[in-house]
Design a protein around this motif. Structure first.
Motif, PDB file in Angstrom:
ATOM      1  N   GLY A 205       0.785  -1.224   0.000  1.00 52.02           N
ATOM      2  CA  GLY A 205       0.000   0.000   0.000  1.00 52.02           C
ATOM      3  C   GLY A 205       0.816   1.273   0.000  1.00 52.02           C
ATOM      4  N   LYS A 206       2.137   1.161  -0.218  1.00 55.71           N
ATOM      5  CA  LYS A 206       2.995   2.342  -0.138  1.00 55.71           C
ATOM      6  C   LYS A 206       3.904   2.456  -1.358  1.00 55.71           C
ATOM      7  N   THR A 207       4.467   3.655  -1.537  1.00 60.89           N
ATOM      8  CA  THR A 207       5.485   3.910  -2.541  1.00 60.89           C
ATOM      9  C   THR A 207       6.830   4.044  -1.842  1.00 60.89           C
ATOM     10  N   THR A 208       7.817   3.292  -2.299  1.00 61.37           N
ATOM     11  CA  THR A 208       9.139   3.276  -1.673  1.00 61.37           C
ATOM     12  C   THR A 208      10.192   3.662  -2.705  1.00 61.37           C
ATOM     13  N   ARG A 209      10.929   4.715  -2.439  1.00 65.56           N
ATOM     14  CA  ARG A 209      12.038   5.132  -3.307  1.00 65.56           C
ATOM     15  C   ARG A 209      13.233   4.225  -3.020  1.00 65.56           C
ATOM     16  N   ILE A 210      13.697   3.516  -4.049  1.00 65.60           N
ATOM     17  CA  ILE A 210      14.828   2.601  -3.844  1.00 65.60           C
ATOM     18  C   ILE A 210      16.079   3.039  -4.614  1.00 65.60           C
ATOM     19  N   TYR A 211      15.936   4.122  -5.405  1.00 68.35           N
ATOM     20  CA  TYR A 211      17.103   4.594  -6.152  1.00 68.35           C
ATOM     21  C   TYR A 211      16.872   6.034  -6.580  1.00 68.35           C
ATOM     22  N   GLY A 212      17.939   6.842  -6.490  1.00 67.28           N
ATOM     23  CA  GLY A 212      17.897   8.213  -6.992  1.00 67.28           C
ATOM     24  C   GLY A 212      17.627   9.237  -5.913  1.00 67.28           C
ATOM     25  N   GLY A 213      18.037  10.464  -6.176  1.00 66.61           N
ATOM     26  CA  GLY A 213      17.868  11.554  -5.224  1.00 66.61           C
ATOM     27  C   GLY A 213      19.077  12.468  -5.245  1.00 66.61           C
TER      28      GLY A 213
ATOM     29  N   ASP B 151      11.048   3.905  -8.115  1.00 65.80           N
ATOM     30  CA  ASP B 151      10.139   3.650  -7.000  1.00 65.80           C
ATOM     31  C   ASP B 151       9.505   2.280  -7.150  1.00 65.80           C
ATOM     32  N   ILE B 152       9.324   1.593  -6.019  1.00 65.76           N
ATOM     33  CA  ILE B 152       8.479   0.403  -5.961  1.00 65.76           C
ATOM     34  C   ILE B 152       7.131   0.863  -5.418  1.00 65.76           C
ATOM     35  N   VAL B 153       6.064   0.609  -6.181  1.00 63.51           N
ATOM     36  CA  VAL B 153       4.724   1.060  -5.803  1.00 63.51           C
ATOM     37  C   VAL B 153       3.834  -0.157  -5.628  1.00 63.51           C
ATOM     38  N   HIS B 154       3.337  -0.370  -4.405  1.00 61.35           N
ATOM     39  CA  HIS B 154       2.374  -1.430  -4.119  1.00 61.35           C
ATOM     40  C   HIS B 154       1.031  -0.774  -3.831  1.00 61.35           C
ATOM     41  N   LEU B 155       0.040  -1.019  -4.679  1.00 62.38           N
ATOM     42  CA  LEU B 155      -1.287  -0.448  -4.499  1.00 62.38           C
ATOM     43  C   LEU B 155      -2.279  -1.542  -4.137  1.00 62.38           C
ATOM     44  N   ASN B 156      -3.172  -1.236  -3.206  1.00 63.49           N
ATOM     45  CA  ASN B 156      -4.232  -2.157  -2.840  1.00 63.49           C
ATOM     46  C   ASN B 156      -5.418  -2.000  -3.779  1.00 63.49           C
TER      47      ASN B 156
ATOM     48  N   GLY C  14      -0.431  -8.287 -10.260  1.00 65.90           N
ATOM     49  CA  GLY C  14      -1.763  -7.704 -10.272  1.00 65.90           C
ATOM     50  C   GLY C  14      -2.183  -7.184 -11.630  1.00 65.90           C
ATOM     51  N   GLU C  15      -3.221  -6.351 -11.604  1.00 66.88           N
ATOM     52  CA  GLU C  15      -3.763  -5.791 -12.839  1.00 66.88           C
ATOM     53  C   GLU C  15      -4.488  -4.495 -12.530  1.00 66.88           C
ATOM     54  N   GLY C  16      -4.706  -3.707 -13.576  1.00 62.32           N
ATOM     55  CA  GLY C  16      -5.373  -2.429 -13.372  1.00 62.32           C
ATOM     56  C   GLY C  16      -5.609  -1.721 -14.686  1.00 62.32           C
ATOM     57  N   LEU C  17      -5.927  -0.443 -14.601  1.00 62.69           N
ATOM     58  CA  LEU C  17      -6.135   0.416 -15.760  1.00 62.69           C
ATOM     59  C   LEU C  17      -5.169   1.587 -15.657  1.00 62.69           C
ATOM     60  N   ILE C  18      -4.516   1.918 -16.772  1.00 58.36           N
ATOM     61  CA  ILE C  18      -3.596   3.040 -16.766  1.00 58.36           C
ATOM     62  C   ILE C  18      -4.005   4.012 -17.865  1.00 58.36           C
TER      63      ILE C  18
ATOM     64  N   VAL D  81      -7.369  -2.879 -10.023  1.00 58.84           N
ATOM     65  CA  VAL D  81      -8.537  -3.754 -10.068  1.00 58.84           C
ATOM     66  C   VAL D  81      -8.514  -4.675  -8.851  1.00 58.84           C
ATOM     67  N   LYS D  82      -7.427  -5.415  -8.712  1.00 59.02           N
ATOM     68  CA  LYS D  82      -7.291  -6.331  -7.574  1.00 59.02           C
ATOM     69  C   LYS D  82      -5.971  -6.100  -6.842  1.00 59.02           C
ATOM     70  N   GLY D  83      -5.488  -4.878  -6.890  1.00 59.60           N
ATOM     71  CA  GLY D  83      -4.172  -4.591  -6.345  1.00 59.60           C
ATOM     72  C   GLY D  83      -3.129  -4.762  -7.428  1.00 59.60           C
ATOM     73  N   VAL D  84      -2.048  -4.004  -7.329  1.00 56.28           N
ATOM     74  CA  VAL D  84      -1.026  -4.050  -8.373  1.00 56.28           C
ATOM     75  C   VAL D  84       0.312  -3.619  -7.780  1.00 56.28           C
ATOM     76  N   SER D  85       1.388  -4.158  -8.337  1.00 54.43           N
ATOM     77  CA  SER D  85       2.747  -3.775  -7.940  1.00 54.43           C
ATOM     78  C   SER D  85       3.492  -3.281  -9.172  1.00 54.43           C
TER      79      SER D  85
END
Length: 228
Positions: free
Chosen positions: A142-150, A165-170, A188-192, A217-221
């Motif tokens: 459920g969070k966005t995590t910056r793993i590179y850059g800055g 960023d690694i983005v995990h959405l519910n 997962g899956e979704g609409l962009i 739709v059902k959560g996505v990474s």
């Protein structure tokens, strides 16, 4: 908006793993670049979606002047090498190794009797000759995590104008990306959407667009790469 699916690409591999190479930037691969793979963005030049065979390994090999990012999607790996030898990556963990001018050698090993899945990304450093370094992250649901850059001087990530960023959405979540981005869906899956265009996306889809909006739709990474 550009869309490319992993399963439309040739399956290759080496040693104890099989992989789809999805991003192979011309700056790094030149004439060896497969024509159906995507270019990178910023200093991001490579993305592979790999599955290790049971007890499979990459074998020990060196890197220099490249930053190597490993995202553990399924299963685990035992990390061997000149940086953090003996470290174990569990499902969901992210490992970032900066080779710099000093360089490093590593071997990633599947210790289990079942296949695993790991994504590997390469980013060119902005300044040559830097010391080698290692960082590890465990992005949360459920969070966005910056793993590179800055910015230079920050200690949480290796500095670069290219950010990852690694983005995990519910299920039911939305997120907006305010600038050009390269997005890889790894669960997962979704609409962009980009302006008036909306497409369905699922595990294995790579999307390039500007000011994208993601609806789950059902959560996505996602892996989200952009350049400042």
């Amino acid at each position: 908006m550009f869309q490319l699916n992993r399963d439309s690409l040739k399956l290759g591999g080496f040693a104890g793993l099989r992989e789809h190479q999805i991003v192979t930037d011309s700056r790094l691969f030149g004439s060896r670049k497969p024509s159906d793979t995507s270019e990178g963005i910023g200093n991001f030049v490579y993305l592979a979606d790999a599955r290790f065979n049971p007890k499979g390994e990459t074998r020990m090999h060196p890197h220099s002047e490249i930053d190597v990012i490993s995202v553990m999607v399924e299963g685990r790996v035992a990390h061997e090498g000149s940086l953090e030898h003996g470290k174990s990556l569990e499902e969901g963990d992210v490992q970032v190794q900066r080779a710099g001018g000093e360089g490093f050698s590593h071997n990633e090993v599947n210790p289990d009797d079942t296949r695993n899945r790991m994504l590997q990304l390469w980013v060119l450093p902005e300044q040559p000759g830097q010391p080698a370094g290692y960082k590890c992250y465990s992005p949360e649901s459920g969070k966005t995590t910056r793993i590179y850059g800055g910015r230079q001087g920050e200690s949480d990530t290796f500095d670069s104008h290219t950010t990852i960023d690694i983005v995990h959405l519910n299920a039911g979540d939305t997120t907006e990306l305010p600038k050009e981005a390269l997005v890889y869906v790894f669960a997962g899956e979704g609409l962009i959407s980009e302006r008036d265009e909306t497409v369905a996306v699922k595990d294995g889809d790579l999307i390039r667009g500007d000011h994208l909006k993601m609806e789950t739709v059902k959560g996505v990474s996602l892996i989200v790469v952009s350049d400042a």
